[in-house]
Design a protein around this motif. Sequence first.
Motif, PDB file in Angstrom:
ATOM      1  N   ALA A   4       0.838  -1.201   0.000  1.00 10.34           N
ATOM      2  CA  ALA A   4       0.000   0.000   0.000  1.00 10.34           C
ATOM      3  C   ALA A   4       0.873   1.251   0.000  1.00 10.34           C
ATOM      4  CB  ALA A   4      -0.936  -0.011   1.203  1.00 10.34           C
ATOM      5  N   SER A   5       1.979   1.195   0.735  1.00 10.61           N
ATOM      6  CA  SER A   5       2.879   2.344   0.798  1.00 10.61           C
ATOM      7  C   SER A   5       3.486   2.635  -0.569  1.00 10.61           C
ATOM      8  CB  SER A   5       3.976   2.080   1.828  1.00 10.61           C
ATOM      9  OG  SER A   5       4.885   3.143   1.833  1.00 10.61           O
ATOM     10  N   SER A   6       3.955   1.604  -1.270  1.00 12.37           N
ATOM     11  CA  SER A   6       4.537   1.825  -2.585  1.00 12.37           C
ATOM     12  C   SER A   6       3.462   2.216  -3.592  1.00 12.37           C
ATOM     13  CB  SER A   6       5.319   0.602  -3.062  1.00 12.37           C
ATOM     14  OG  SER A   6       4.441  -0.499  -3.248  1.00 12.37           O
ATOM     15  N   ASP A   7       2.252   1.668  -3.430  1.00 12.22           N
ATOM     16  CA  ASP A   7       1.140   2.071  -4.292  1.00 12.22           C
ATOM     17  C   ASP A   7       0.824   3.546  -4.090  1.00 12.22           C
ATOM     18  OD1 ASP A   7       0.934  -0.458  -5.324  1.00 12.22           O
ATOM     19  OD2 ASP A   7      -0.820  -1.029  -4.124  1.00 12.22           O
ATOM     20  N   ASP A   8       0.839   4.005  -2.837  1.00 14.78           N
ATOM     21  CA  ASP A   8       0.587   5.413  -2.544  1.00 14.78           C
ATOM     22  C   ASP A   8       1.665   6.298  -3.166  1.00 14.78           C
ATOM     23  OD1 ASP A   8      -1.659   4.761  -1.113  1.00 14.78           O
ATOM     24  OD2 ASP A   8      -0.714   4.961   0.858  1.00 14.78           O
ATOM     25  N   ALA A   9       2.913   5.880  -3.069  1.00 16.63           N
ATOM     26  CA  ALA A   9       4.012   6.663  -3.633  1.00 16.63           C
ATOM     27  C   ALA A   9       3.868   6.729  -5.149  1.00 16.63           C
ATOM     28  CB  ALA A   9       5.356   6.052  -3.246  1.00 16.63           C
ATOM     29  N   ALA A  11       1.051   6.466  -6.849  1.00 16.02           N
ATOM     30  CA  ALA A  11      -0.113   7.319  -7.133  1.00 16.02           C
ATOM     31  C   ALA A  11       0.248   8.793  -6.984  1.00 16.02           C
ATOM     32  CB  ALA A  11      -1.276   6.955  -6.220  1.00 16.02           C
ATOM     33  N   GLN A  12       1.040   9.132  -5.972  1.00 13.34           N
ATOM     34  CA  GLN A  12       1.455  10.526  -5.772  1.00 13.34           C
ATOM     35  C   GLN A  12       2.331  10.989  -6.932  1.00 13.34           C
ATOM     36  OE1 GLN A  12       3.307  10.486  -1.930  1.00 13.34           O
ATOM     37  NE2 GLN A  12       1.363  10.558  -0.831  1.00 13.34           N
ATOM     38  N   ASP A  15       0.139  11.535  -9.907  1.00 12.96           N
ATOM     39  CA  ASP A  15      -0.614  12.785  -9.742  1.00 12.96           C
ATOM     40  C   ASP A  15       0.257  13.994 -10.065  1.00 12.96           C
ATOM     41  OD1 ASP A  15      -2.912  11.441  -9.007  1.00 12.96           O
ATOM     42  OD2 ASP A  15      -2.664  11.804  -6.853  1.00 12.96           O
TER      43      ASP A  15
END
Length: 126
Positions: A4-9, A11-12, A15
């Motif tokens: 989830a952490s790497s997915d968030d990074a 996604a950021q 963006d």
Amino acid sequence: PMAASSDDAFAQAADRSLRCKEKLSHAVLCVLEEEDAVLEETSFSRSFANHLAELVWEWTTSSLAVDFEHFMRHAKRSSVAIEDVQLAARKNEQTRKLIETEGLRLRKVRKEGADGRSAKRPKAGD
């Protein structure tokens, strides 16, 4: 959690990339509109503006950014500097001159800002 952490990074980063691309597209459109107003004889379609913005984005991200990174690493810096941009523009005299002029302006602004911060300000009551 780790995924989830790497997915968030990711996604950021996506963006940020999308926002940069949108800002570049807007800048291309503004330049086209300014030129259109000056020339008065020409006009451009929204499709042309979008294709031009896409071309500029592709060139910038696939070629120019790579050159900047190589120049930056060769100079052992951790960020791109004005010198890297000037070096990338060395083959186009008109662009080189524009970038040189803007670089001088930015250095002057930065120096004036640094001078203002380093100058001692009078204390209240002096």
